[in-house]
Design a protein around this motif. Structure first.
Motif, PDB file in Angstrom:
ATOM      1  N   GLY A 218       1.014  -1.316  -0.057  1.00  0.00           N
ATOM      2  CA  GLY A 218       0.081   0.074   0.112  1.00  0.00           C
ATOM      3  C   GLY A 218       0.674   1.190   0.005  1.00  0.00           C
ATOM      4  N   HIS A 219       1.937   1.236  -0.717  1.00  0.00           N
ATOM      5  CA  HIS A 219       2.905   2.234  -0.473  1.00  0.00           C
ATOM      6  C   HIS A 219       2.752   3.324  -1.640  1.00  0.00           C
ATOM      7  CE1 HIS A 219       5.138   0.248   2.573  1.00  0.00           C
ATOM      8  NE2 HIS A 219       5.270  -0.829   1.852  1.00  0.00           N
ATOM      9  N   SER A 220       3.039   4.515  -1.557  1.00  0.00           N
ATOM     10  CA  SER A 220       2.978   5.530  -2.558  1.00  0.00           C
ATOM     11  C   SER A 220       4.529   5.470  -3.332  1.00  0.00           C
ATOM     12  CB  SER A 220       3.051   6.879  -1.838  1.00  0.00           C
ATOM     13  OG  SER A 220       3.812   7.227  -1.000  1.00  0.00           O
ATOM     14  N   LEU A 221       4.201   5.800  -4.618  1.00  0.00           N
ATOM     15  CA  LEU A 221       5.473   5.516  -5.577  1.00  0.00           C
ATOM     16  C   LEU A 221       5.723   6.890  -6.508  1.00  0.00           C
ATOM     17  CD1 LEU A 221       7.805   3.708  -7.120  1.00  0.00           C
ATOM     18  CD2 LEU A 221       5.751   2.734  -8.395  1.00  0.00           C
ATOM     19  N   LEU A 222       6.887   7.018  -6.563  1.00  0.00           N
ATOM     20  CA  LEU A 222       7.563   8.347  -7.645  1.00  0.00           C
ATOM     21  C   LEU A 222       8.427   7.651  -8.737  1.00  0.00           C
ATOM     22  CD1 LEU A 222       7.590  11.139  -8.601  1.00  0.00           C
ATOM     23  CD2 LEU A 222       9.374  11.263  -7.169  1.00  0.00           C
ATOM     24  N   ALA A 435       0.123   1.567   6.447  1.00  0.00           N
ATOM     25  CA  ALA A 435      -0.541   2.134   7.596  1.00  0.00           C
ATOM     26  C   ALA A 435      -0.082   1.969   8.954  1.00  0.00           C
ATOM     27  CB  ALA A 435      -1.981   1.674   7.515  1.00  0.00           C
ATOM     28  N   LEU A 436       1.154   1.225   9.062  1.00  0.00           N
ATOM     29  CA  LEU A 436       1.530   1.139  10.462  1.00  0.00           C
ATOM     30  C   LEU A 436       2.044   2.518  11.180  1.00  0.00           C
ATOM     31  CD1 LEU A 436       3.966  -2.133   9.784  1.00  0.00           C
ATOM     32  CD2 LEU A 436       1.741  -2.008  11.233  1.00  0.00           C
ATOM     33  N   ASP A 437       1.456   2.487  12.345  1.00  0.00           N
ATOM     34  CA  ASP A 437       1.719   3.638  13.133  1.00  0.00           C
ATOM     35  C   ASP A 437       3.211   3.253  14.115  1.00  0.00           C
ATOM     36  OD1 ASP A 437       1.036   2.032  15.137  1.00  0.00           O
ATOM     37  OD2 ASP A 437      -0.895   3.317  15.351  1.00  0.00           O
ATOM     38  N   GLY A 438       3.480   4.289  14.870  1.00  0.00           N
ATOM     39  CA  GLY A 438       4.566   4.142  15.691  1.00  0.00           C
ATOM     40  C   GLY A 438       4.559   2.813  16.792  1.00  0.00           C
ATOM     41  N   ASP A 439       3.761   2.635  17.174  1.00  0.00           N
ATOM     42  CA  ASP A 439       3.764   1.233  18.071  1.00  0.00           C
ATOM     43  C   ASP A 439       3.845  -0.103  17.113  1.00  0.00           C
ATOM     44  OD1 ASP A 439       3.679   2.704  20.195  1.00  0.00           O
ATOM     45  OD2 ASP A 439       1.702   2.630  20.767  1.00  0.00           O
ATOM     46  N   GLY A 440       2.985   0.204  16.077  1.00  0.00           N
ATOM     47  CA  GLY A 440       2.922  -0.835  15.038  1.00  0.00           C
ATOM     48  C   GLY A 440       4.418  -1.254  14.463  1.00  0.00           C
ATOM     49  N   ILE A 441       4.995  -0.188  14.102  1.00  0.00           N
ATOM     50  CA  ILE A 441       6.544  -0.249  13.632  1.00  0.00           C
ATOM     51  C   ILE A 441       7.406  -1.034  14.396  1.00  0.00           C
ATOM     52  CG2 ILE A 441       8.501   0.930  12.705  1.00  0.00           C
ATOM     53  CD1 ILE A 441       6.449   2.957  11.570  1.00  0.00           C
ATOM     54  N   SER A 465      15.290  12.023   7.402  1.00  0.00           N
ATOM     55  CA  SER A 465      14.480  12.439   8.629  1.00  0.00           C
ATOM     56  C   SER A 465      13.895  11.401   9.241  1.00  0.00           C
ATOM     57  CB  SER A 465      13.395  13.183   8.129  1.00  0.00           C
ATOM     58  OG  SER A 465      12.253  12.594   7.330  1.00  0.00           O
ATOM     59  N   ALA A 466      13.422  11.411  10.419  1.00  0.00           N
ATOM     60  CA  ALA A 466      12.565  10.349  11.149  1.00  0.00           C
ATOM     61  C   ALA A 466      11.423   9.728  10.282  1.00  0.00           C
ATOM     62  CB  ALA A 466      11.944  10.918  12.578  1.00  0.00           C
ATOM     63  N   ARG A 467      10.617  10.665   9.366  1.00  0.00           N
ATOM     64  CA  ARG A 467       9.562  10.135   8.487  1.00  0.00           C
ATOM     65  C   ARG A 467      10.242   8.990   7.498  1.00  0.00           C
ATOM     66  NH1 ARG A 467       7.648  14.401   7.038  1.00  0.00           N
ATOM     67  NH2 ARG A 467       5.602  14.411   8.722  1.00  0.00           N
ATOM     68  N   SER A 468      11.431   9.539   6.935  1.00  0.00           N
ATOM     69  CA  SER A 468      12.151   8.586   6.021  1.00  0.00           C
ATOM     70  C   SER A 468      12.715   7.461   6.523  1.00  0.00           C
ATOM     71  CB  SER A 468      13.332   9.441   5.273  1.00  0.00           C
ATOM     72  OG  SER A 468      12.962  10.453   4.516  1.00  0.00           O
ATOM     73  N   PHE A 469      13.182   7.411   7.860  1.00  0.00           N
ATOM     74  CA  PHE A 469      13.469   6.146   8.651  1.00  0.00           C
ATOM     75  C   PHE A 469      12.726   5.283   8.638  1.00  0.00           C
ATOM     76  CE2 PHE A 469      14.554   3.869  12.307  1.00  0.00           C
ATOM     77  CZ  PHE A 469      16.119   3.572  12.014  1.00  0.00           C
ATOM     78  N   HIS A 470      11.355   5.790   9.158  1.00  0.00           N
ATOM     79  CA  HIS A 470      10.250   4.583   9.306  1.00  0.00           C
ATOM     80  C   HIS A 470       9.661   4.140   8.029  1.00  0.00           C
ATOM     81  CE1 HIS A 470      10.046   6.705  13.410  1.00  0.00           C
ATOM     82  NE2 HIS A 470      10.502   5.543  13.640  1.00  0.00           N
ATOM     83  N   ARG A 471       9.726   4.985   7.009  1.00  0.00           N
ATOM     84  CA  ARG A 471       9.031   4.586   5.707  1.00  0.00           C
ATOM     85  C   ARG A 471       9.883   3.408   5.189  1.00  0.00           C
ATOM     86  NH1 ARG A 471       4.937   7.210   3.816  1.00  0.00           N
ATOM     87  NH2 ARG A 471       4.335   9.308   4.845  1.00  0.00           N
TER      88      ARG A 471
END
Length: 506
Positions: A218-222, A435-441, A465-471
Motif C-alpha cells: 500500500g505504498h506510494s511511488l514516484l 498504515a503502520l503507526d509508531g507502536d506497530g512499527i 528524517s525520522a519520517r524517511s527512517f520509518h518509511r
C-alpha cells in the motif's frame, strides 16, 4: 388549515442527515413559501412541483397559503432532491392522499415539469445513512438512483419513474388504482474489465519490482525517468495488481463517487484510477467549493491517484496533498460549512528528471544547465517528497530490448503474489504495512543487530528524517512479507534503501 409531514435526506459531505419536510396549508393571500435554509435549487422546487402536479392531473391548491419547512433549519439543503417529498406533502395536506401513508417512507427525487422523476446525487450515501441509523422506513427514489442505493444490503428500496407511480402506491389498499412500488434490484454488475498486462512493458525490471512492492504494502511511488520509458504504462497497469475490493471498501468508494454523480453501478467493486491533468488546482485535487465537494484524492478513495508530470502541477496543489497522504482523510472548511471526506488512496507519480527529460540518460544528451535542473526538481518540496515511500528511476530502454519478446511475469502472476503478501500483513496486524503507526512499527518491524546496524548507517549517510527512517522500515517489512520471511533481515533493508531516490530539493 392542514399539516402534512414527509421525510427525506440532505447531503452533508458523505453524511446524509434526515430532513423533515413539513407542509402547511392555510387560508389567506395565496403564496408558496419555502423556509429552512434552502439553496436556490431547492427554492426553484416551487415551480417544478406546481407544474408537475398539474401536468400529472392532480390538484394544486392555488387559493391557499402554502408554507414548506425543511427541518432542521440550520442544516443547508441543496439540489432538487426535495421536489418529490414537497409534492407529496402538498397532496397529503390538501387531502388527495392520506398523510398517515407517508409515515413509513423516506422520499428523494427531482421532478420534471411533466412529473417524471430524475436521478439525484448521493443515493448510495442515503442508503448507507439509512442502514447506519437502523431506520425501518422504506426509501423511495427515482429508478436509476434506486438501483444504486439497492447495492446497500438489508434495506427496503423502491424505485419509481413518475410522480403518479408514487401517488398510486400510497392510496388505500382497497383503492382500484392502487399499485405498489416493487423493491428495487441492484444494477447489473459488469464483467471485470480487461486488465492491461504488465508484461507489455518491456524491460524496466527494477521499476516493475518497485510497482509490485508498492502494491503489496500500500505504498506510494514516484517514478523518475526520460519521456517514453514506460512510466505511464506502468501506472495504468498498477490497479490490475491490487486485490478486489471488499464490500466495505466498495461501498465507501462508491459513496464518494455517488456524491459527485460520478458513480456507475456497472463498475461496482472495481478500483478507481484517477488521472487529473497537471493544470488541476488545489481545490480540484483535494476538494472545495460551496457546498464542499470531494476532489480527486477522495474520488480515488480505495483506488489509485496517478499524477503524471508531477513538477508541472501548481505548487499549492501538491502541498495540499501532504496531510491526506498521512491521515487518509481531508476536511474542507468554508465560512458557512465544513465537510469531511475519506482520502485513502495510493499515490503514483511520474516526472522527467529535467525540463528536456534526458538528464542522466545513456541514449540522449541533456542540454539543461545544472541550475535549470535544480530549479525544476525543486518544484517538488522536500516535505512532500519525504512522504512518498518509493522513489525509483525508470531509465531509457535500449532498442534491442524493445524489439525483443515481452519478458517478466504477467499481471495475474504478480497480483497473486501481491494478494498473498497482503493477506500475510492483514493476518498479522490488521492493516497494510504502509498504515503502520509508531507502536506497530516497533512491534512488527523489529530488526536483528545486523539489520539495525545497517539501517542506522544508511540513515546517517543519506541524512534521512525520522519520517524517511520509518518509511524505509515499512518498505523493508513489505519486502520481507513478499519473501515469506518472519523477520526483517539485512537483504530486505538493503532493497528498501534502494527505493529512496532523493531529488535535489534542498
Amino acid at each position: 388549515m392542514s399539516l402534512a409531514v414527509t421525510h427525506s435526506r440532505a447531503l452533508d459531505g458523505l453524511a446524509a442527515p434526515e430532513v423533515t419536510v413539513e407542509v402547511h396549508l392555510a387560508n389567506g393571500l395565496p403564496s408558496f413559501t419555502l423556509v429552512g435554509l434552502a439553496d436556490t435549487e431547492v427554492k426553484e422546487a416551487r415551480e417544478r412541483v406546481r407544474a408537475a402536479l398539474l401536468n400529472s392531473g392532480l390538484d394544486f391548491p392555488f387559493n391557499k397559503r402554502i408554507t414548506v419547512n425543511l427541518a432542521p433549519a440550520d442544516l443547508p439543503k441543496e439540489s432538487g432532491r426535495f421536489d418529490l417529498p414537497i409534492a407529496l406533502g402538498i397532496l397529503a395536506a390538501s387531502g388527495q392522499i392520506d398523510p398517515a401513508a407517508l409515515a413509513g417512507f423516506e422520499f428523494a427525487g427531482e421532478l420534471s415539469l411533466a412529473g417524471d422523476l430524475r436521478p439525484v446525487r448521493g443515493a448510495l450515501a442515503m442508503g448507507l445513512a439509512l442502514r447506519r441509523h437502523g431506520s425501518a422506513r422504506a426509501l423511495v427514489l427515482p429508478r436509476a438512483s434506486a438501483e444504486e442505493a439497492a447495492l446497500v444490503q438489508g434495506l427496503d428500496i423502491r424505485g419509481a419513474g413518475h410522480l403518479l407511480d408514487v401517488v398510486r402506491s400510497l392510496l388505500p389498499a382497497d383503492a382500484p388504482l392502487r399499485e405498489s412500488l416493487p423493491p428495487a434490484q441492484p444494477a447489473a454488475i459488469a464483467a471485470p474489465p480487461v486488465v492491461r498486462d504488465l508484461r507489455e512493458v518491456k524491460g524496466q525490471t527494477s521499476a516493475k519490482r518497485a510497482l509490485e512492492v508498492a502494491a503489496a504494502g500500500g505504498h506510494s511511488l514516484l517514478m523518475v525517468g526520460p519521456p517514453g520509458t514506460g512510466k505511464s504504462m506502468l501506472a495504468q497497469r498498477f490497479a490490475g495488481l491490487l486485490p478486489p475490493l471488499s464490500e466495505t471498501q466498495a461501498l465507501e468508494s462508491a459513496a464518494v463517487l455517488s456524491v459527485c454523480g460520478a458513480f456507475v453501478p456497472q463498475r461496482w467493486g472495481q478500483r478507481v484510477l484517477r488521472t487529473p491533468h497537471h493544470s488541476a488546482s488545489s481545490a480540484a485535487l483535494v476538494g472545495g467549493g460551496s457546498p464542499p465537494r470531494p476532489g480527486e484524492i477522495s474520488l480515488a478513495h480505495e483506488g489509485v491517484l496517478f499524477l503524471d508530470e508531477l513538477p508541472e502541477f501548481p505548487r499549492s496543489a501538491l502541498e495540499a496533498l501532504r496531510e491526506p497522504l498521512e491521515s487518509g482523510r481531508i476536511t474542507i472548511s468554508r465560512a458557512a460549512r465544513q465537510a469531511d471526506f475519506p482520502a485513502r488512496f495510493q499515490l503514483l507519480a511520474a516526472m522527467n528528471p529535467c525540463p528536456c527529460g534526458h538528464h542522466g540518460s545513456a541514449l540522449r544528451t541533456c542540454h539543461c544547465p545544472p541550475d535549470t535542473i535544480e530549479r525544476y526538481q525543486r518544484r517538488i518540496s522536500g516535505p512532500l517528497l519525504d512522504r512518498i515511500d518509493l522513489q525509483v528511476e525508470v531509465p531509457a530502454v535500449a532498442a534491442e530490448t524493445l524489439a525483443a519478446a515481452p519478458d517478466g511475469d504477467s499481471s495475474a502472476v504478480v497480483a497473486a503474489r501481491v494478494e498473498a503478501a497482503q493477506q500475510r500483513q492483514l493476518a498479522r496486524q490488521g492493516c497494510l504495512n504502509a498504515a503502520l503507526d509508531g507502536d506497530g512499527i516497533d512491534r512488527h518491524c523489529a530488526l536483528d543487530a545486523a539489520a539495525s546496524k545497517f539501517l542506522q548507517a544508511a540513515a546517517a549517510r543519506l541524512g534521512w528524517s525520522a519520517r524517511s527512517f520509518h518509511r524505509v522500515l515499512r518498505i523493508a517489512r513489505t519486502v520481507a512479507d513478499m519473501a515469506g520471511a518472519d523477520g526483517v533481515q539485512v537483504a530486505h533493508i538493503a532493497e528498501a534503501v534502494q527505493y529512496r531516490r532523493v531529488l535535489n530539493t534542498n
